[in-house]
Scaffold this motif. Structure first.
Motif, short mmCIF file in Angstrom:
data_model
loop_
_atom_site.label_atom_id
_atom_site.label_comp_id
_atom_site.label_asym_id
_atom_site.label_seq_id
_atom_site.Cartn_x
_atom_site.Cartn_y
_atom_site.Cartn_z
N ARG A 107 1.77 6.95 -6.74
CA ARG A 107 0.71 7.84 -7.20
C ARG A 107 1.06 9.31 -7.00
O ARG A 107 0.58 10.17 -7.67
CB ARG A 107 -0.58 7.52 -6.45
CG ARG A 107 -1.58 6.76 -7.34
CD ARG A 107 -2.87 6.60 -6.61
NE ARG A 107 -3.13 5.21 -6.30
CZ ARG A 107 -4.07 4.80 -5.48
NH1 ARG A 107 -4.84 5.66 -4.86
NH2 ARG A 107 -4.26 3.51 -5.27
N GLN A 108 1.93 9.56 -5.97
CA GLN A 108 2.25 10.97 -5.64
C GLN A 108 3.11 11.62 -6.70
O GLN A 108 4.24 11.50 -6.78
CB GLN A 108 2.93 11.01 -4.29
CG GLN A 108 1.92 10.84 -3.19
CD GLN A 108 2.09 11.85 -2.08
OE1 GLN A 108 3.19 12.21 -1.73
NE2 GLN A 108 1.00 12.30 -1.51
N ARG A 146 0.84 -1.21 0.00
CA ARG A 146 0.00 0.00 0.00
C ARG A 146 0.88 1.26 0.00
O ARG A 146 0.59 2.21 -0.72
CB ARG A 146 -0.89 -0.04 1.24
CG ARG A 146 -1.97 0.97 1.28
CD ARG A 146 -3.30 0.42 0.77
NE ARG A 146 -4.32 1.48 0.84
CZ ARG A 146 -4.61 2.26 -0.20
NH1 ARG A 146 -4.01 2.12 -1.34
NH2 ARG A 146 -5.53 3.19 -0.08
N VAL A 147 1.96 1.25 0.79
CA VAL A 147 2.88 2.40 0.82
C VAL A 147 3.49 2.60 -0.57
O VAL A 147 3.55 3.73 -1.07
CB VAL A 147 4.01 2.19 1.86
CG1 VAL A 147 5.11 3.22 1.70
CG2 VAL A 147 3.47 2.27 3.27
N ARG A 148 3.90 1.50 -1.19
CA ARG A 148 4.51 1.59 -2.52
C ARG A 148 3.52 2.17 -3.53
O ARG A 148 3.86 3.07 -4.30
CB ARG A 148 4.99 0.21 -2.96
CG ARG A 148 6.29 0.29 -3.77
CD ARG A 148 6.81 -1.08 -4.13
NE ARG A 148 6.98 -1.92 -2.95
CZ ARG A 148 6.73 -3.23 -2.93
NH1 ARG A 148 6.30 -3.84 -4.00
NH2 ARG A 148 6.92 -3.93 -1.84
N LEU A 178 0.79 4.06 -2.97
CA LEU A 178 0.48 5.47 -2.68
C LEU A 178 1.66 6.38 -3.03
O LEU A 178 1.46 7.48 -3.53
CB LEU A 178 0.07 5.65 -1.22
CG LEU A 178 -1.30 5.08 -0.85
CD1 LEU A 178 -1.46 4.99 0.67
CD2 LEU A 178 -2.43 5.94 -1.41
N SER A 179 2.89 5.91 -2.77
CA SER A 179 4.08 6.72 -3.09
C SER A 179 4.20 6.91 -4.59
O SER A 179 4.57 7.97 -5.07
CB SER A 179 5.34 6.06 -2.56
OG SER A 179 5.21 5.78 -1.21
#
Lengths: 231, 33
Positions: free
Chosen positions: B32-33, B25-27, B29-30
């Motif tokens: 997408r930023q 999930r962190v990967r 979302l990162s």
């Protein structure tokens, strides 16, 4: 490899060390046999959950005091991780109870208060999910998180306050042989590190999600002429 | 012995699964930023 992945790999390595102590170093219990080894992670998970809910309490107080978004994020992150550890505690306890008590569940004070703890923090997370994000939801959740923590000492002292089937505190009462105590303390330390890493990762997720939500709110709305031409 | 194995397999699935899912999930979302 990101620093979160490195931290996770470190925590997993520590849990493998703990597994070595549980299965290779700690002696087999003379009374219960191998099933007693459930104790090490069952109790460590419960302590990790207490710690997580303590962080929810601190985050909640921090939010109500300073309206700090970081404190609210920390509370949200710790609540989810605490719920994961409470689930592990409950299910491992139930599996251990079957061969020892001949039942998976009994409405004993310790078991019931732990189930109530699970429901409180599941409710906390549901509030966060269902409520419109903003100050009102954060305030309400902070109050739930602060009052919910009252159940933690109830769970912990339930075995001394009421007559229960669940065993009383073994570490404080010096009831563990030295090898078992060492294995337990190492497992507890490794589980606490794992919980801290999980909170840090979840905090990052919450931060990135907040950033994404802010970008959606701040995004310029298309001018009427542009909207018309798009149609 | 079966109960011991079931209990630890459950713990590994829940804790390991949660850790793997949150790293993914962190990967996501990162990126997408």
């Amino acid at each position: 490899m990101t620093r979160y992945e490195q931290a996770a790999a470190g925590a997993v390595a520590l849990m493998l060390v703990a597994a070595g102590f549980i299965f290779l170093f700690a002696p087999t219990d003379a009374l219960q046999g191998p099933v007693q080894r459930i104790f090490y992670l069952h109790v460590s998970s419960a302590i990790a959950a207490y710690g997580c809910f303590g962080v929810v309490l601190i985050g909640g107080i921090g939010y109500l005091w300073k309206e700090s978004a970081a404190a609210d994020r920390l509370a949200r992150a710790a609540a989810l991780v605490g719920l994961v550890f409470t689930t592990v505690t409950l299910i491992m306890g139930m599996i251990w109870a079957k061969p020892i008590w001949n039942t998976f569940w009994t409405w004993d004070a310790r078991l019931t208060s732990t189930l109530v703890l699970w429901i409180i923090y599941a409710g906390y997370l549901m509030v966060r999910r269902l409520a419109e994000p903003g100050r009102q939801a954060a305030r309400f959740a902070a109050v739930v998180g602060i009052f919910g923590f009252i159940d933690v000492p109830v769970v912990h002292f339930s075995v001394t306050w009421w007559r229960t089937v669940h065993p009383g505190p073994v570490v404080i009462n010096d009831a563990l042989p030295p090898e078992m105590l060492i294995a337990f303390l190492i497992t507890m330390a490794c589980t606490l590190v794992l919980a801290a890493v999980m909170i840090a990762i979840r905090y990052r997720i919450e931060y990135l999600m907040d950033q994404a939500a802010e970008r959606i709110v701040a995004a310029p709305i298309a001018a009427p002429s542009e909207a018309g031409s798009a149609r | 012995m079966t109960y011991l194995v079931v209990a630890y397999v459950f713990a590994i699935v829940v804790l390991g699964g949660y850790l793997a899912w949150s790293l993914r999930r962190v990967r996501e979302l990162s990126r997408r930023q």
